[in-house]
Design an enzyme around this catalytic site. Structure first.
Site, PDB file in Angstrom:
ATOM      1  N   CYS A  70       0.831  -1.204   0.000  1.00 49.57           N
ATOM      2  CA  CYS A  70       0.000   0.000   0.000  1.00 49.57           C
ATOM      3  C   CYS A  70       0.861   1.247   0.000  1.00 49.57           C
ATOM      4  CB  CYS A  70      -0.879  -0.027   1.235  1.00 49.57           C
ATOM      5  SG  CYS A  70      -1.735  -1.600   1.446  1.00 49.57           S
ATOM      6  N   ARG A 124       1.706   1.876  -6.045  1.00 45.00           N
ATOM      7  CA  ARG A 124       1.989   0.903  -4.990  1.00 45.00           C
ATOM      8  C   ARG A 124       0.786   0.016  -4.698  1.00 45.00           C
ATOM      9  NH1 ARG A 124       6.355   1.946  -2.001  1.00 45.00           N
ATOM     10  NH2 ARG A 124       5.470   0.763  -0.279  1.00 45.00           N
ATOM     11  N   TRP A 141      -3.332  -2.170  -1.560  1.00 46.48           N
ATOM     12  CA  TRP A 141      -3.109  -3.393  -2.345  1.00 46.48           C
ATOM     13  C   TRP A 141      -3.492  -4.513  -1.386  1.00 46.48           C
ATOM     14  CZ3 TRP A 141      -0.497  -8.063  -2.493  1.00 46.48           C
ATOM     15  CH2 TRP A 141      -0.362  -8.662  -3.747  1.00 46.48           C
ATOM     16  N   ASN A 201       0.760  -0.064   5.970  1.00 48.43           N
ATOM     17  CA  ASN A 201       1.307  -0.804   4.823  1.00 48.43           C
ATOM     18  C   ASN A 201       2.141  -1.945   5.384  1.00 48.43           C
ATOM     19  OD1 ASN A 201       2.458  -1.770   2.456  1.00 48.43           O
ATOM     20  ND2 ASN A 201       4.171  -0.328   2.602  1.00 48.43           N
ATOM     21  N   GLY A 202       1.794  -3.176   5.046  1.00 51.83           N
ATOM     22  CA  GLY A 202       2.523  -4.331   5.571  1.00 51.83           C
ATOM     23  C   GLY A 202       1.563  -5.454   5.895  1.00 51.83           C
ATOM     24  N   GLU A 211      12.211 -11.498 -20.169  1.00 47.66           N
ATOM     25  CA  GLU A 211      11.760 -10.134 -19.842  1.00 47.66           C
ATOM     26  C   GLU A 211      10.639  -9.684 -20.780  1.00 47.66           C
ATOM     27  OE1 GLU A 211      11.440  -6.283 -18.173  1.00 47.66           O
ATOM     28  OE2 GLU A 211      11.929  -8.292 -17.440  1.00 47.66           O
ATOM     29  N   LYS A 243       6.912  -8.591 -19.551  1.00 45.84           N
ATOM     30  CA  LYS A 243       6.303  -7.293 -19.880  1.00 45.84           C
ATOM     31  C   LYS A 243       4.905  -7.495 -20.473  1.00 45.84           C
ATOM     32  CE  LYS A 243       8.194  -5.038 -17.872  1.00 45.84           C
ATOM     33  NZ  LYS A 243       9.316  -5.471 -17.120  1.00 45.84           N
ATOM     34  N   GLU A 268       2.440  -8.871 -17.730  1.00 46.13           N
ATOM     35  CA  GLU A 268       2.023  -8.014 -16.608  1.00 46.13           C
ATOM     36  C   GLU A 268       1.174  -6.827 -17.036  1.00 46.13           C
ATOM     37  OE1 GLU A 268       6.521  -6.270 -15.964  1.00 46.13           O
ATOM     38  OE2 GLU A 268       5.130  -6.239 -14.275  1.00 46.13           O
ATOM     39  N   HIS A 327      12.146 -29.612 -26.417  1.00 48.02           N
ATOM     40  CA  HIS A 327      11.987 -30.456 -25.224  1.00 48.02           C
ATOM     41  C   HIS A 327      10.614 -30.271 -24.583  1.00 48.02           C
ATOM     42  CE1 HIS A 327      16.196 -31.485 -25.552  1.00 48.02           C
ATOM     43  NE2 HIS A 327      16.467 -30.205 -25.670  1.00 48.02           N
ATOM     44  N   LYS A 387       4.054  -1.661  -7.611  1.00 43.81           N
ATOM     45  CA  LYS A 387       5.414  -1.323  -8.037  1.00 43.81           C
ATOM     46  C   LYS A 387       6.479  -1.887  -7.119  1.00 43.81           C
ATOM     47  CE  LYS A 387       8.515   0.650 -10.557  1.00 43.81           C
ATOM     48  NZ  LYS A 387       8.813   0.070 -11.830  1.00 43.81           N
TER      49      LYS A 387
HETATM   50  C1  AGP Z   1       8.649  -5.677 -13.289  1.00 46.85           C
HETATM   51  O1  AGP Z   1       8.107  -4.971 -14.324  1.00 46.85           O
HETATM   52  C2  AGP Z   1       7.792  -5.791 -12.093  1.00 46.85           C
HETATM   53  N1  AGP Z   1       7.366  -4.548 -11.606  1.00 46.85           N
HETATM   54  C3  AGP Z   1       8.367  -6.668 -10.993  1.00 46.85           C
HETATM   55  O2  AGP Z   1       8.629  -7.928 -11.520  1.00 46.85           O
HETATM   56  C4  AGP Z   1       9.643  -6.127 -10.342  1.00 46.85           C
HETATM   57  O3  AGP Z   1      10.722  -6.242 -11.214  1.00 46.85           O
HETATM   58  C5  AGP Z   1       9.940  -6.946  -9.075  1.00 46.85           C
HETATM   59  O4  AGP Z   1       8.854  -6.781  -8.190  1.00 46.85           O
HETATM   60  C6  AGP Z   1      11.240  -6.507  -8.414  1.00 46.85           C
HETATM   61  O5  AGP Z   1      11.142  -5.187  -7.995  1.00 46.85           O
HETATM   62  P1  AGP Z   1      12.473  -4.414  -7.530  1.00 46.85           P
HETATM   63  O6  AGP Z   1      13.402  -4.337  -8.693  1.00 46.85           O
HETATM   64  O7  AGP Z   1      11.967  -3.058  -7.086  1.00 46.85           O
HETATM   65  O8  AGP Z   1      13.046  -5.194  -6.393  1.00 46.85           O
END
Ligand code: AGP
Length: 612
Positions: free
Chosen positions: A2, A27, A74, A100-101, A485, A489, A492, A508, A607
């Protein structure tokens, strides 16, 4: 994960809270709430869904209050709803909290409090804290909060208000990030992250675990949670400005951040190598060349996109520095038996510097005497304050949940670290590293030219694939992690099921997925494994897959075996991973945008993942 914001001062609090929450919405964004002191009472307003719902609600409410808290959620415990949105109150409604937590022992605490007659109105773990503080309260809210959290197991960044002491906000931190903002004569601020403070101040104080702050309109004091002892804290000035955390005319932060990569790469390489001698200078590494040369093993630890950067770096570190390099997903690393010692260099990689699993992995490695050099993008974040040293990526604030400029900047930082260690071990000459690092210096200019061109090409290609249900990405060598990667992308932000594979793995199993409806994107730069990837593409073609290739300018042969080709300029093969990431970022962005997805705030994501 959050976002919380708080302010007490001479200015109207609601606009400050709303603006702060807007800047923290990456967040968590499934519900939001605000509370402020009004005529000795606490006025609380909450909404399910995006922050804009709360904004609309507040448009019709007039208040001149000067003290309040806000929260964007969140969900971890209790589905997104108005009842589960923060702030939460105690039975009297005179104590409110935002959190937050995760409170890990909330269930037993809740039962105990219910047996004492407390009534709960939400399914959240958080509400337990409000009732716990109510239990402890004896005229001093700061003391009650300290006593309450001493019963709590888990992570928390907390904001607390009480009608009995309307002149203060209480802020407490344990494992979840919390930064305070100070402004001479301008009041006191608290927030989960820096962007929420930037419109008002650049002078910040980072709370450490088990620290609490009492915020008043003209003062701020910090003490230890366990004994209330005063703690002197350093005020740090952030070199970011509010504008950097805005869209600057782009439709989405993600697109803006894709176009910011030339500058981010330049900022990350600048001043870190001498173009003449090729000498790398990374003073923040804090290890002498002798100590670096004495490193026997490297362990790279990260999550998500940062883990993909680590996978690329393994190829570089083993090639140029000849050091055995392991790469671990942090959530696995922290629970396996670690064979680390003082001859191991552990490199936690994190954009936010607050990812709980990476942090825990780093702390474990530290307890085993390993040397810790972090790669991070956020000054003052927890990873940077606990590592032995930090190589900062200078990508600027990254707001889009899908990481882009931080990823390519991480690759630059990791390449510089590789060259530094290779030089310390006398594995590479100044000329060789100069030749390689000069490619890094040239990359920003190449990207300035290439990104707009690739964007146009992706406008066409994305139209054709916008309705696909699955997508495969293939790569070999250091481009295999780039295939991963690209798939991440797309997953997500467009919610299309996508997988990245080492191209040699195709036969395989995954090849069974290939038919006329399966899009397959392969990375085929002219490098030592070029022919091998081409054979894999031929296998896909033989099964009528829909093929997109990303390859080297002038390689006309690619047209023969594909439906679409994205050509990129030829650069040193080792730096291709940085360049070949761009088309994959833009393809994902374009498809997600065409599908009407919320690119900057994709569903179910956040994020910075500050809980386990
Ligand atoms: C990537 O686009 C995502 N937001 C997520 O996988 C991110 O890379 C991961 O949570 C790690 O975050 P950080 O680099 O802030 O530790």
């Amino acid at each position: 994960m959050c976002g919380i914001v708080g302010y007490i001062g001479k200015r109207r609090v609601v606009p400050i809270i709303i603006e702060g929450l807007k800047r923290l919405e990456y967040r968590g964004y499934d519900s939001a709430g605000i509370v402020y002191m009004q005529d000795g009472k606490l006025e609380k307003h909450r909404c399910e869904g995006k922050l804009v719902n709360l904004e609309e609600l507040m448009d019709d409410i007039e208040t001149a209050s000067r003290a309040g808290l806000g929260h964007t959620r969140w969900a971890t415990h209790g589905a997104p709803s108005e009842a589960n949105a923060h702030p939460h109150s105690d039975c009297t409604g005179e104590i409110v909290i935002v959190h937050n937590g995760i409170i890990e022992n909330y269930h037993s605490l809740r039962e105990e409090l219910q047996s004492k007659g407390h009534h709960f109105s939400s399914e959240t773990d958080t509400e337990v804290l409000a009732h716990l503080i109510e239990e402890m309260l004896d005229g001093d809210i700061a003391k009650a909060v300290r006593q309450a959290v001493s019963h709590v197991e888990g992570s928390y960044a907390l904001g607390v208000m009480w009608t009995g002491e309307p002149d203060r906000l209480i802020a407490v931190r344990n494992q979840s990030p919390l930064v305070l903002g100070v402004k001479e004569g301008g009041g006191s601020f608290m927030a989960s992250d820096i962007p929420a403070l930037l419109p008002y101040t650049k002078d910040v104080i980072f709370l450490d675990d088990q620290e609490m702050a009492v915020l008043k309109k003209d003062s701020l004091s910090v003490c230890r949670v366990d004994n209330g002892e005063k703690v002197e804290k350093e005020i740090e000035t952030i070199d970011w400005n509010a504008g950097m955390a805005e869209k600057a005319g782009y439709k989405h932060f993600m697109l803006k951040e894709i176009f910011e990569q030339p500058q981010a790469i330049l900022n990350t390489v600048r001043g870190r190598f001498d173009a003449e001698t090729g000498k790398i200078s990374l003073p923040e590494v804090l290890l002498s060349d002798e100590e670096l040369a004495g490193i026997k093993r490297i362990s790279l630890v990260a999550c998500g996109t940062s883990w993909h950067a680590a996978l690329v770096a393994k190829y570089w570190l083993e090639k140029w520095a000849a050091i055995p390099t392991e790469v671990d997903i942090a959530s696995e690393f922290r629970y396996r038996r670690l064979l680390l010692d003082e001859h191991t260099l552990v490199v936690p990689i994190s954009q936010s510097g607050e990812t709980a699993d990476t942090l825990a992995g780093m702390r474990l490695a530290k307890s085993l005497k390993a040397r810790i050099i972090a790669i991070c993008n956020v000054v003052g974040s927890t990873v940077t304050r606990e590592a032995d040293g930090t190589i900062y990526t200078h990508a600027g604030p990254e707001i889009g949940v899908a990481s882009t400029k931080a990823f390519t900047s991480q690759l630059v930082a990791l390449f510089l670290l590789t060259m530094k260690i290779a030089q310390a071990k006398k594995m590479i000459s100044g000329e060789e590293s100069a030749a390689l690092c000069n490619v890094l210096i040239d990359l920003p200019e190449i990207l300035e030219k290439e990104i707009p061109r690739i964007q146009e090409e992706m406008d066409v290609i994305s139209e054709e694939f916008v309705r696909c249900r699955d997508f495969l990405y293939l790569g070999r060598g250091a481009n295999f992690p780039i295939a991963l990667e690209g798939a991440l992308k797309l997953k997500e932000i467009s919610y299309i099921h996508a997988e990245g594979y080492a191209a040699g793995e195709l036969k395989h199993g995954p090849i069974a997925l290939i038919d006329k409806d399966m899009p397959v994107l392969a990375l085929v730069p002219k490098d030592p494994v070029y022919k091998k990837v081409i054979s894999n593409v031929e296998e896909v073609k033989a099964r009528h897959g829909r093929i997109i290739l990303v390859g080297t300018e002038g390689d006309e042969d690619l047209r023969r075996i594909s439906d679409h080709v994205i050509y990129l300029p030829e650069i040193h093969e080792d730096l291709n991973p940085i360049l070949y990431t761009i088309p994959l970022q833009l393809l994902a962005y374009k498809i997600a945008n065409l599908r009407g997805c919320d690119v900057d705030q994709p569903r179910n994501l956040a994020k910075s993942v500050t809980v386990e």
